[in-house]
Design an enzyme around this catalytic site. Structure first.
Site, mmCIF file in Angstrom:
data_model
loop_
_atom_site.group_PDB
_atom_site.id
_atom_site.type_symbol
_atom_site.label_atom_id
_atom_site.label_comp_id
_atom_site.label_asym_id
_atom_site.label_seq_id
_atom_site.Cartn_x
_atom_site.Cartn_y
_atom_site.Cartn_z
ATOM 1 N N GLY A 68 0.561 -0.963 0.231
ATOM 2 C CA GLY A 68 -0.220 0.126 0.177
ATOM 3 C C GLY A 68 0.770 1.016 0.069
ATOM 4 O O GLY A 68 2.528 0.907 -0.584
ATOM 5 N N ASN A 69 0.367 2.672 0.342
ATOM 6 C CA ASN A 69 1.201 4.012 0.451
ATOM 7 C C ASN A 69 0.355 4.907 1.512
ATOM 8 O O ASN A 69 -0.162 4.318 2.372
ATOM 9 C CB ASN A 69 1.206 4.421 -1.155
ATOM 10 C CG ASN A 69 0.253 4.353 -1.887
ATOM 11 O OD1 ASN A 69 -0.366 5.498 -0.893
ATOM 12 N ND2 ASN A 69 -0.219 3.823 -2.681
ATOM 13 N N TYR A 70 0.877 5.262 1.940
ATOM 14 C CA TYR A 70 0.638 6.521 2.749
ATOM 15 C C TYR A 70 -0.368 7.335 2.840
ATOM 16 O O TYR A 70 -0.874 8.464 3.149
ATOM 17 C CB TYR A 70 1.874 7.441 3.302
ATOM 18 C CG TYR A 70 2.804 5.804 4.090
ATOM 19 C CD1 TYR A 70 2.336 6.109 5.482
ATOM 20 C CD2 TYR A 70 3.972 6.465 4.193
ATOM 21 C CE1 TYR A 70 3.099 4.831 5.970
ATOM 22 C CE2 TYR A 70 5.043 5.443 3.974
ATOM 23 C CZ TYR A 70 5.046 4.697 5.430
ATOM 24 O OH TYR A 70 5.916 3.805 6.222
ATOM 25 N N ALA A 76 -3.634 7.378 -4.994
ATOM 26 C CA ALA A 76 -2.239 7.017 -4.878
ATOM 27 C C ALA A 76 -2.399 5.323 -5.412
ATOM 28 O O ALA A 76 -2.693 4.886 -4.117
ATOM 29 C CB ALA A 76 -1.934 7.886 -3.751
#
Ligand code: C5P
Length: 220
Positions: free
Chosen positions: A29-31, A97
């Site tokens: 995943g990402n932030y 994102a």
């Protein structure tokens, strides 16, 4: 903002990260918090648009009662939902994102530790913005985001061209208070017709107003 511009306009927006499953308990995943996309969705709904918000996993609540929400997890789920919604939409704003890659295989059971090193093979995810850019008709507007760390303007212009977008909203990671996990953002909007608008650091709520004002004043 041009009054009435967004009335009766159907708009699909993506927001948040995507999670790409490795096994039942792990993912890539990402932030991304989703705040920017949710703020744009709220601003559009407040201005009378029919907003369809396709969201990856976030901690945020539906930002406006009138919005249609689609909760997704992976890039492919986000892609399928956007492709289904887009033909009837006047506009697409891609603020998510999206993970560029996903694990080549999904393990049904939790992967056990074995060797000191482990290689995870990844494959490319579909590019939602590029696909909508390809499919868009004369009357449809497609807007993307770019988060860059170097040669920001140059890379954003290349993205605009490569994905056949009508505008790109650029945020640079070099700007303090901009990008992921901040409640503020500093953007530059690059229009396909070559005009560039620069904005100061603002709360994401106010950045959202700038973005939709710019859209209403530059696309008819
Ligand atoms: O190429 P890059 O990921 O930097 O492009 C960012 C823009 O493309 C954003 O608008 C993002 O939402 C969109 N995007 C997408 N699908 C992907 C990757 C990015 O819609 N697989």
């Amino acid at each position: 903002m041009l009054p009435e511009y967004f009335k009766c306009k159907k708009i699909v927006i993506t927001a948040g990260p995507t999670y790409e499953k490795i096994d039942p308990v792990r993912f890539i995943g990402n932030y991304s918090t989703g705040k920017m996309g949710y703020a744009i969705a709220a601003a559009l709904a407040e201005n009378g648009a029919d907003v369809h918000l396709v969201s990856g996993p976030t901690r945020l609540e539906k930002p406006h009662a009138g919005i249609s929400m689609y909760q997704v997890e992976s890039a492919r789920e986000m892609y399928d939902t956007c492709i289904r919604l887009f033909p009837d939409c006047n506009m697409a704003i891609m603020a998510a994102a999206v993970s560029d890659y996903r694990p080549a295989t999904y393990n049904d059971t939790k992967i056990k530790k074995k060797d000191d090193r482990m290689i995870l093979e990844l494959v490319r995810n579909p590019d939602i913005l590029a696909e909508l850019g390809k499919r868009k008709s004369e009357r449809q507007i497609v807007i993307g985001f770019a988060l860059e760390t170097d040669n920001e303007l140059e890379h954003a212009k290349q993205k605009l061209e490569a994905k056949n977008a009508d505008a790109i909203v650029l945020n640079s990671l070099n700007d303090k208070g901009a990008g992921f996990s901040h409640s503020t953002n500093k953007i530059t909007i690059i229009l396909k017709k070559g005009i560039i608008f620069e904005y100061p650091l603002k709360e994401k709520r106010d950045v959202a107003i700038d973005i939709i004002t710019c859209i209403s004043e530059n696309f008819n």
